[in-house]
Design an enzyme around this catalytic site. Structure first.
Site: not given
Ligand code: NAD
Length: 308
Positions: A226, A255, A274
């Site tokens: 993360r 993000e 991601h």
């Protein structure tokens, strides 16, 4: 209460096609239905979702389709007595392949050749730059599903694998295990530091100024965990000051990664949007896990992956 209905919240669309996911429950003994916000839930409803919503606290059971459930307030679920489960256990191959993809590229320069290919350029790197992963040391921080899968793959490539975990139970392919208190010792000799821990108060900013200083100057950080596990400002500074050599990043503090982020601009930083778990059968892997838990719920067995 037995479950009568499985609801799939539309937020699953962040990572999987919602209709295909609902269809994957065709053989389930209870109906599955796609829903949006503002619905009421009761003790006979289960909900599978990407985002947390306050109304889920009235449901019989909530499944977070992600492995990282850090956006869910687990205390609240415990107070309300609503079981919360997550999707850990299914990301071993998918996410570790992204870590390996970054490592192989950083070692053998696939990303740089592609940059030059875009200019139709036959680029020759400096002789000293490419190296093999074989015989290099990797430190895998967090030896759960993804960490173990990463360690096994690194071991298969002939790397020297060390790891960081809270118990010293041996892990296949890992030659030495360090307690989290000994993080600096664990990372100081590694050519690659791979982060595979959940984001918790204990792992927040786990890599920051002191850690980048402790690392080798020719080391690479791979973050598939993360964003907030790495202090991003410190990472940018370490890259600018050549304290470390580069990074492979699938996750970020913000993000999508903002256009103005300096991370876009480094030759040896690989930015994945991601996509660690993004494969064409991700919805089936999640559905299999949810279906197994529906069965367990109905027969009164303990739920798999219960996190609250
Ligand atoms: P997991 O629960 O199987 O493994 C996590 C491991 O980290 C466990 O072994 C745990 O004991 C260990 N750990 C926790 N705190 C630690 C600490 N302070 N120091 C050392 N070890 C610690 O989960 P997983 O499926 O392997 O996923 C790990 C994390 O990866 C998730 O929490 C999620 O945030 C992230 N993830 C990212 C993607 C992606 O697309 N990039 C996909 C899935 C998961």
């Amino acid at each position: 209460h037995e479950l009568e209905q499985l609801y799939v919240h539309e937020s699953v669309e962040n990572v999987i096609p919602p209709e295909a996911f609902v269809e994957a429950f065709d053989d389930l003994p209870i109906p599955a239905e796609l829903v949006g916000d503002g619905r009421e839930y009761g003790p006979t409803n289960a909900v599978a979702t990407y985002v947390p919503q306050p109304e889920y606290l009235d449901a019989g059971w909530v499944h977070c389709i992600r492995a990282g459930y850090d956006e869910f307030d687990t205390d609240e679920y415990e107070r309300e007595g609503v079981p919360l489960t997550n999707s850990s256990g299914i990301h071993g191959s998918t996410v570790s392949e992204v870590a390996l993809n970054c490592m192989l590229s950083l070692a053998r320069l696939g990303h740089r050749y592609r940059d030059h290919q875009n200019e139709r350029e036959w680029w020759e790197p400096p002789y000293e730059r490419p190296f093999t992963l074989e015989n290099e040391q990797v430190c895998v921080v967090g030896l759960g599903t993804i960490g173990e899968a990463t360690a096994a793959r690194c071991d298969a490539l002939g790397m020297e694998v060390v790891g960081v975990r809270r118990s010293d139970e041996p892990v296949p392919g890992v030659s030495e295990i360090f307690d989290p208190d000994r993080l600096h010792e664990a990372i100081e000799d590694a050519r690659f530091v791979v982060l595979t821990v959940p984001h918790t108060p204990a792992t927040d900013d786990m890599l920051s100024d002191a850690e980048f200083e402790a690392m080798r100057e020719d080391a690479y950080v791979i973050n598939v965990a993360r964003g907030p596990v790495v202090d991003e400002d410190a990472l940018v500074e370490a890259l600018e000051a050549d304290e470390i050599a580069g990074a492979g990043l699938d996750v970020f503090e913000t993000e999508p990664l903002p256009k103005e982020s300096p991370l876009w601009g480094f030759d040896d930083v690989i930015v994945f949007p991601h996509k660690g778990s993004a494969t064409n059968r991700y919805h089936l892997d999640i559905a299999e896990l949810v279906a197994e838990n529906v069965e367990r719920y109905q027969s009164g067995e303990a739920l798999k992956n219960r996190v609250a």
